[in-house]
Design a protein around this motif. Structure first.
Motif, mmCIF file in Angstrom:
data_model
loop_
_atom_site.group_PDB
_atom_site.id
_atom_site.type_symbol
_atom_site.label_atom_id
_atom_site.label_comp_id
_atom_site.label_asym_id
_atom_site.label_seq_id
_atom_site.Cartn_x
_atom_site.Cartn_y
_atom_site.Cartn_z
ATOM 1 N N ASN A 1 0.808 -1.221 0.000
ATOM 2 C CA ASN A 1 0.000 0.000 0.000
ATOM 3 C C ASN A 1 0.843 1.273 0.000
ATOM 4 O O ASN A 1 0.300 2.373 -0.101
ATOM 5 N N ARG A 2 2.140 1.094 0.149
ATOM 6 C CA ARG A 2 3.086 2.218 0.168
ATOM 7 C C ARG A 2 2.730 3.247 1.240
ATOM 8 O O ARG A 2 2.804 4.455 1.031
ATOM 9 N N TYR A 3 2.341 2.732 2.393
ATOM 10 C CA TYR A 3 2.090 3.617 3.529
ATOM 11 C C TYR A 3 2.014 2.792 4.803
ATOM 12 O O TYR A 3 1.386 1.728 4.832
ATOM 13 N N GLY A 4 2.627 3.295 5.854
ATOM 14 C CA GLY A 4 2.510 2.630 7.149
ATOM 15 C C GLY A 4 3.313 3.342 8.210
ATOM 16 O O GLY A 4 4.229 4.126 7.912
ATOM 17 N N ARG A 5 2.944 3.075 9.449
ATOM 18 C CA ARG A 5 3.641 3.628 10.605
ATOM 19 C C ARG A 5 3.898 2.492 11.598
ATOM 20 O O ARG A 5 2.944 1.850 12.068
ATOM 21 N N ILE A 6 5.152 2.254 11.901
ATOM 22 C CA ILE A 6 5.534 1.282 12.921
ATOM 23 C C ILE A 6 6.196 2.057 14.050
ATOM 24 O O ILE A 6 7.184 2.774 13.829
ATOM 25 N N ILE A 7 5.632 1.947 15.238
ATOM 26 C CA ILE A 7 6.140 2.707 16.384
ATOM 27 C C ILE A 7 6.393 1.736 17.524
ATOM 28 O O ILE A 7 5.486 1.020 17.962
ATOM 29 N N ASN A 8 7.631 1.689 17.971
ATOM 30 C CA ASN A 8 8.038 0.766 19.021
ATOM 31 C C ASN A 8 8.238 1.512 20.334
ATOM 32 O O ASN A 8 8.979 2.504 20.383
ATOM 33 N N ILE A 9 7.557 1.055 21.366
ATOM 34 C CA ILE A 9 7.724 1.658 22.688
ATOM 35 C C ILE A 9 8.901 0.969 23.364
ATOM 36 O O ILE A 9 8.845 -0.217 23.682
ATOM 37 N N VAL A 10 9.968 1.728 23.544
ATOM 38 C CA VAL A 10 11.183 1.174 24.140
ATOM 39 C C VAL A 10 11.326 1.734 25.558
ATOM 40 O O VAL A 10 10.365 1.754 26.307
ATOM 41 N N SER A 11 12.496 2.210 25.926
ATOM 42 C CA SER A 11 12.670 2.670 27.303
ATOM 43 C C SER A 11 13.987 3.402 27.462
ATOM 44 O O SER A 11 14.960 3.143 26.739
ATOM 45 N N LEU A 12 14.009 4.275 28.437
ATOM 46 C CA LEU A 12 15.266 4.878 28.889
ATOM 47 C C LEU A 12 16.291 3.795 29.203
ATOM 48 O O LEU A 12 17.483 3.941 28.923
ATOM 49 N N SER A 13 15.822 2.678 29.756
ATOM 50 C CA SER A 13 16.724 1.582 30.114
ATOM 51 C C SER A 13 17.450 1.023 28.901
ATOM 52 O O SER A 13 18.582 0.547 29.007
ATOM 53 N N GLY A 14 16.813 1.058 27.731
ATOM 54 C CA GLY A 14 17.433 0.545 26.517
ATOM 55 C C GLY A 14 18.473 1.473 25.943
ATOM 56 O O GLY A 14 19.290 1.060 25.110
ATOM 57 N N LEU A 15 18.463 2.721 26.360
ATOM 58 C CA LEU A 15 19.448 3.706 25.902
ATOM 59 C C LEU A 15 20.581 3.891 26.912
ATOM 60 O O LEU A 15 21.747 3.859 26.566
ATOM 61 N N LYS A 16 20.203 4.091 28.146
ATOM 62 C CA LYS A 16 21.161 4.415 29.207
ATOM 63 C C LYS A 16 21.640 3.180 29.953
ATOM 64 O O LYS A 16 22.754 3.136 30.462
ATOM 65 N N GLY A 17 20.752 2.158 30.007
ATOM 66 C CA GLY A 17 21.041 1.019 30.875
ATOM 67 C C GLY A 17 20.585 1.334 32.283
ATOM 68 O O GLY A 17 20.549 2.504 32.696
ATOM 69 N N LYS A 18 20.190 0.305 33.014
ATOM 70 C CA LYS A 18 19.728 0.528 34.379
ATOM 71 C C LYS A 18 20.095 -0.680 35.227
ATOM 72 O O LYS A 18 19.817 -1.817 34.850
#
Length: 245
Positions: free
Chosen positions: A133-150
């Motif tokens: 269809n040549r159109y779409g939105r994929i949005i993934n809910i990640v986390s501060l933990s995935g960037l900074k580590g915790k």
């Protein structure tokens, strides 16, 4: 004309529920609301969503179960041949915190499988139609933990960090088909996941001196799901009150 849907996983409560409501109210998307355990909460969310004037259908599956997800999505598509899923929000995730030294194998695998394999299991079966269809939105809910580590969240940090990398890679593959892939990385948000923490102490670490609200995350997701965000892909957008950038 095709009936346009947004699929939100883990949407019976918290951030997922807020996202589903916002996509319905602001972008007029019909909602395909995924849940795993709590049918009662899912039905309550459905009622609120339908009050905005769109339809909401429930679809129950465990995102980490590959064949279950594939089968449920295929059955839904067969029953709804006039429907098209334009937006996918991979929100489902779990935590099982503990120091890495003591993490049990089952707690490692369940956290990884839910976030990372869940992204694969839900997104891949729906991607072909988006590309066609040549159109779409994929949005993934990640986390501060995935960037900074915790500390105490090595499994969760690994899972979300992997989804961040997958977001960037998939965006490179499919951008020419006008399908965007982005990630949203919340910090401390008032939700079930933060229910057991000391908010009064932790908010001192946040420059804005408060936890975020699920509705604020939903506003950002709704923007990324809209045509206004057509030139944004492969991005990880922080929403953490200035805690980390």
């Amino acid at each position: 004309m095709k009936k346009k849907y947004a699929l939100v996983t883990g949407a019976s409560r918290g951030i997922g529920k807020a996202i589903a409501l916002k996509l319905a109210a602001d972008l007029n998307y019909n909602i395909l609301l995924n849940y795993n355990f709590s049918e009662e909460a899912a039905l309550e969310a459905k009622q609120l969503i339908e009050a905005t004037g769109v339809s909401c259908e429930l679809i129950q599956f465990d995102v980490k179960e590959t064949e279950q997800v594939k089968t449920k999505l295929q059955i839904w598509a067969q029953i709804n041949p006039e429907a098209i899923i334009e937006v996918v929000v991979n929100n489902a995730g779990i935590t099982s915190d503990g120091l890495f030294l003591w993490v049990k194998p089952e707690d490692w695998h369940s956290v990884i499988n839910t976030s990372l394999n869940g992204f694969f299991n839900v997104t891949q079966p729906l991607l072909k139609n988006m590309l066609t269809n040549r159109y779409g939105r994929i949005i993934n809910i990640v986390s501060l933990s995935g960037l900074k580590g915790k500390a105490g969240q090595v499994n969760y940090s690994a899972a979300k960090g992997a989804v961040i990398a997958a977001t960037k890679a998939l965006a490179q593959e499919i951008g020419k088909r006008k399908v965007t892939v982005n990630a949203v990385a919340p910090g401390f948000i008032v939700s079930d996941m933060t229910a057991g923490v000391d908010e009064n102490e932790l908010k001192k670490l946040v420059p804005l001196n408060r936890f975020g609200e699920a509705e604020e995350v939903a506003e950002l997701v709704c923007f990324l799901a809209s045509k206004k965000a057509s030139y944004i892909t492969g991005e990880v957008i922080n929403i953490n009150g200035g805690l980390y950038s």
